[in-house]
Write a protein that holds these residues in place. Structure first.
Motif, mmCIF file in Angstrom:
data_model
loop_
_atom_site.group_PDB
_atom_site.id
_atom_site.type_symbol
_atom_site.label_atom_id
_atom_site.label_comp_id
_atom_site.label_asym_id
_atom_site.label_seq_id
_atom_site.Cartn_x
_atom_site.Cartn_y
_atom_site.Cartn_z
ATOM 1 N N LEU A 136 0.834 -1.190 0.000
ATOM 2 C CA LEU A 136 0.000 0.000 0.000
ATOM 3 C C LEU A 136 0.872 1.245 0.000
ATOM 4 N N GLY A 137 0.636 2.142 -0.930
ATOM 5 C CA GLY A 137 1.357 3.402 -0.956
ATOM 6 C C GLY A 137 0.608 4.445 -0.149
ATOM 7 N N ILE A 138 1.359 5.371 0.420
ATOM 8 C CA ILE A 138 0.759 6.461 1.172
ATOM 9 C C ILE A 138 1.309 7.783 0.653
ATOM 10 N N PRO A 139 0.500 8.838 0.681
ATOM 11 C CA PRO A 139 1.004 10.137 0.258
ATOM 12 C C PRO A 139 1.843 10.753 1.362
ATOM 13 N N MET A 140 2.966 11.339 0.983
ATOM 14 C CA MET A 140 3.832 12.040 1.927
ATOM 15 C C MET A 140 4.289 13.340 1.279
ATOM 16 N N ASP A 164 -18.413 5.700 4.686
ATOM 17 C CA ASP A 164 -18.793 6.553 3.549
ATOM 18 C C ASP A 164 -17.935 7.803 3.424
ATOM 19 N N GLY A 165 -17.607 8.446 4.533
ATOM 20 C CA GLY A 165 -16.831 9.680 4.487
ATOM 21 C C GLY A 165 -15.431 9.501 3.937
ATOM 22 N N TYR A 166 -14.890 8.322 4.084
ATOM 23 C CA TYR A 166 -13.534 8.063 3.607
ATOM 24 C C TYR A 166 -13.473 7.887 2.093
ATOM 25 N N PHE A 167 -14.573 7.439 1.523
ATOM 26 C CA PHE A 167 -14.582 7.111 0.097
ATOM 27 C C PHE A 167 -15.628 7.931 -0.666
ATOM 28 N N ALA A 168 -15.875 9.143 -0.208
ATOM 29 C CA ALA A 168 -16.918 9.986 -0.791
ATOM 30 C C ALA A 168 -16.656 10.324 -2.259
ATOM 31 N N ASP A 169 -15.407 10.303 -2.684
ATOM 32 C CA ASP A 169 -15.071 10.672 -4.060
ATOM 33 C C ASP A 169 -15.276 9.534 -5.059
ATOM 34 N N LEU A 170 -15.570 8.330 -4.578
ATOM 35 C CA LEU A 170 -15.777 7.202 -5.479
ATOM 36 C C LEU A 170 -17.172 7.238 -6.084
ATOM 37 N N VAL A 193 -6.647 5.605 2.556
ATOM 38 C CA VAL A 193 -5.793 4.878 3.506
ATOM 39 C C VAL A 193 -6.394 4.959 4.907
ATOM 40 N N CYS A 194 -6.880 6.144 5.296
ATOM 41 C CA CYS A 194 -7.535 6.286 6.605
ATOM 42 C C CYS A 194 -8.782 5.403 6.685
ATOM 43 N N GLY A 195 -9.501 5.272 5.576
ATOM 44 C CA GLY A 195 -10.674 4.401 5.533
ATOM 45 C C GLY A 195 -10.305 2.940 5.738
ATOM 46 N N LEU A 196 -9.207 2.513 5.121
ATOM 47 C CA LEU A 196 -8.748 1.133 5.309
ATOM 48 C C LEU A 196 -8.315 0.897 6.751
ATOM 49 N N GLU A 197 -7.657 1.886 7.341
ATOM 50 C CA GLU A 197 -7.261 1.774 8.745
ATOM 51 C C GLU A 197 -8.493 1.700 9.652
ATOM 52 N N ALA A 198 -9.517 2.495 9.329
ATOM 53 C CA ALA A 198 -10.763 2.473 10.101
ATOM 54 C C ALA A 198 -11.440 1.108 9.975
ATOM 55 N N MET A 199 -11.407 0.546 8.781
ATOM 56 C CA MET A 199 -11.992 -0.776 8.556
ATOM 57 C C MET A 199 -11.280 -1.827 9.409
ATOM 58 N N GLN A 200 -9.959 -1.721 9.484
ATOM 59 C CA GLN A 200 -9.197 -2.665 10.303
ATOM 60 C C GLN A 200 -9.543 -2.533 11.783
ATOM 61 N N ARG A 201 -9.918 -1.319 12.209
ATOM 62 C CA ARG A 201 -10.311 -1.108 13.605
ATOM 63 C C ARG A 201 -11.738 -1.566 13.870
#
Length: 95
Positions: free
Chosen positions: A3-7, A79-85, A65-73
């Motif tokens: 998984l790539g992350i923006p930096m 919905d808020g994490y993937f609103a642009d899809l 990426v934050c949405g995937l982390e939230a899913m793991q938790r």
């Protein structure tokens, strides 16, 4: 899967740059994208900058990426994490 992350570049360098995301700082190898000025967003994969990102792309990837982390938790409302899809309509494509 990697998984790539923006930096964001904080301290530029010819071959290695100090980059940051949400308070985490890492040195990234910049040889694939070349030297970049401070403030440039890059996609980081295994301590390498793989691609230069626009601020909008960095925001979308960071949110995902934050949405995937939230899913793991175990969070359920994502919905808020993937609103642009764009999701397919309920009726689906014409047949």
């Amino acid at each position: 899967m990697c998984l790539g992350i923006p930096m964001r570049v904080v301290e530029p360098g010819e071959f290695v740059a100090l980059c940051e995301r949400r308070g985490e700082r890492r040195h990234l190898n910049m040889m694939l994208v070349g030297p970049q000025p401070a403030g440039t967003w890059v996609l980081a994969v295994i301590d390498h900058a793989r691609e230069i990102l626009s601020p909008e792309e960095a925001e979308q990837i960071d949110r995902a990426v934050c949405g995937l982390e939230a899913m793991q938790r175990g969070e359920r409302d994502l919905d808020g994490y993937f609103a642009d899809l764009e999701l397919p309509s309920e009726t689906g494509p014409p047949r």
